[in-house]
Enzyme design. Sequence first.
Site, PDB file in Angstrom:
ATOM      1  N   HIS A 238       0.733  -1.100  -0.051  1.00  0.00           N
ATOM      2  CA  HIS A 238      -0.072  -0.055   0.124  1.00  0.00           C
ATOM      3  C   HIS A 238       0.810   1.319   0.089  1.00  0.00           C
ATOM      4  O   HIS A 238       1.827   1.190   0.808  1.00  0.00           O
ATOM      5  CB  HIS A 238      -0.859  -0.080   1.208  1.00  0.00           C
ATOM      6  CG  HIS A 238      -2.127   0.843   1.033  1.00  0.00           C
ATOM      7  ND1 HIS A 238      -2.643   1.311   2.417  1.00  0.00           N
ATOM      8  CD2 HIS A 238      -2.632   1.558   0.109  1.00  0.00           C
ATOM      9  CE1 HIS A 238      -3.666   2.110   2.078  1.00  0.00           C
ATOM     10  NE2 HIS A 238      -3.582   2.428   0.693  1.00  0.00           N
TER      11      HIS A 238
ATOM     12  N   GLU B  48       0.463  -0.540  -4.949  1.00  0.00           N
ATOM     13  CA  GLU B  48      -0.542   0.557  -4.896  1.00  0.00           C
ATOM     14  C   GLU B  48      -0.230   2.014  -4.803  1.00  0.00           C
ATOM     15  O   GLU B  48       0.811   2.330  -3.909  1.00  0.00           O
ATOM     16  CB  GLU B  48      -1.796   0.081  -3.795  1.00  0.00           C
ATOM     17  CG  GLU B  48      -2.973   1.166  -4.033  1.00  0.00           C
ATOM     18  CD  GLU B  48      -2.770   2.446  -3.108  1.00  0.00           C
ATOM     19  OE1 GLU B  48      -3.745   3.168  -3.145  1.00  0.00           O
ATOM     20  OE2 GLU B  48      -1.873   2.653  -2.205  1.00  0.00           O
TER      21      GLU B  48
ATOM     22  N   ASP C  59      -1.378   6.375  -5.688  1.00  0.00           N
ATOM     23  CA  ASP C  59      -2.266   7.253  -5.753  1.00  0.00           C
ATOM     24  C   ASP C  59      -2.001   8.716  -6.573  1.00  0.00           C
ATOM     25  O   ASP C  59      -1.107   9.028  -6.445  1.00  0.00           O
ATOM     26  CB  ASP C  59      -2.856   8.017  -4.416  1.00  0.00           C
ATOM     27  CG  ASP C  59      -3.054   6.618  -3.254  1.00  0.00           C
ATOM     28  OD1 ASP C  59      -4.204   6.510  -3.198  1.00  0.00           O
ATOM     29  OD2 ASP C  59      -2.120   6.643  -2.319  1.00  0.00           O
TER      30      ASP C  59
ATOM     31  N   HIS D 198      -0.782  10.842  -1.649  1.00  0.00           N
ATOM     32  CA  HIS D 198      -1.852   9.961  -1.045  1.00  0.00           C
ATOM     33  C   HIS D 198      -2.740  11.342  -0.593  1.00  0.00           C
ATOM     34  O   HIS D 198      -4.011  10.984  -0.702  1.00  0.00           O
ATOM     35  CB  HIS D 198      -1.520   9.277   0.322  1.00  0.00           C
ATOM     36  CG  HIS D 198      -2.607   8.633   0.931  1.00  0.00           C
ATOM     37  ND1 HIS D 198      -3.275   9.060   1.895  1.00  0.00           N
ATOM     38  CD2 HIS D 198      -3.187   7.407   0.978  1.00  0.00           C
ATOM     39  CE1 HIS D 198      -4.295   8.293   2.364  1.00  0.00           C
ATOM     40  NE2 HIS D 198      -4.246   7.316   1.717  1.00  0.00           N
TER      41      HIS D 198
ATOM     42  N   GLU E  97      -4.746   3.953  -7.751  1.00  0.00           N
ATOM     43  CA  GLU E  97      -5.861   4.456  -7.216  1.00  0.00           C
ATOM     44  C   GLU E  97      -5.793   6.073  -7.613  1.00  0.00           C
ATOM     45  O   GLU E  97      -5.055   6.851  -7.451  1.00  0.00           O
ATOM     46  CB  GLU E  97      -5.954   4.620  -5.728  1.00  0.00           C
ATOM     47  CG  GLU E  97      -7.165   5.090  -4.977  1.00  0.00           C
ATOM     48  CD  GLU E  97      -7.263   5.150  -3.656  1.00  0.00           C
ATOM     49  OE1 GLU E  97      -8.265   5.923  -3.033  1.00  0.00           O
ATOM     50  OE2 GLU E  97      -6.604   4.537  -2.934  1.00  0.00           O
TER      51      GLU E  97
END
Length: 221
Positions: free
Chosen positions: A39, A66, A68, A81, A148
């Site tokens: 993450h 992952e 952002d 993030h 994301e």
Amino acid sequence: MKFRSLAVGALTACLAATAVSPVLADTPKHSGETILIGHCGAAGVAPENTISAIEAGSRSGAGFVEIDIQLSADGVPFIFHDETPARTSNVAEVFPGRENDPITSFTWDELQRLDVGSYFSAQFAGEKIPHFDDVADALTGETGVFIEIKSPAKSPGVEQVVADYLKTDPQWSALEAGGKIEVLSFDAASNKRFAALAPEVPLQQLLGSVPSAAELEEIAS
């Protein structure tokens, strides 16, 4: 419709991590296996959403890292993030009074003046906010990327930017063709926009609570 479980390693979870939903998928590669995901790269061992974190997550053997994505005030796709720079940068020193301004209100040049490593440890002092382009270069082995789309209302057009990269950039399109890309968002309207632009790309609806049967049916469509 099949489900798969997602495992996020404790050492790689962002401090501000939010619950993710089960993923709906029909393809054979998603038939019930558990996938380990770093993450924000590998936020337990390096500052989140930095190249150092992405490299660490990729080297760890995780199936995916992952990240952002947001857009700067001048339209540059970058990896970050939070909605403001206060928590993970030295914005108070570089831009006093702008600590709680939207991160998307900063230009790319302004974002590059921020240090996003020192908050984590002195070892990472000087770490910069990555350009979306930099992520693919940081991957090793067979690692894929969960992209994301963060706060899309504050990054108008971000879905088109991601879709274009996956279609036209050689590194990103190779990852997509190899089944190494999935796109995620908490924003259902953003997911629908992206699905219309790139229906071939696996798409996840993130949720903060367990969905009802009706909500799952809507997501599955």
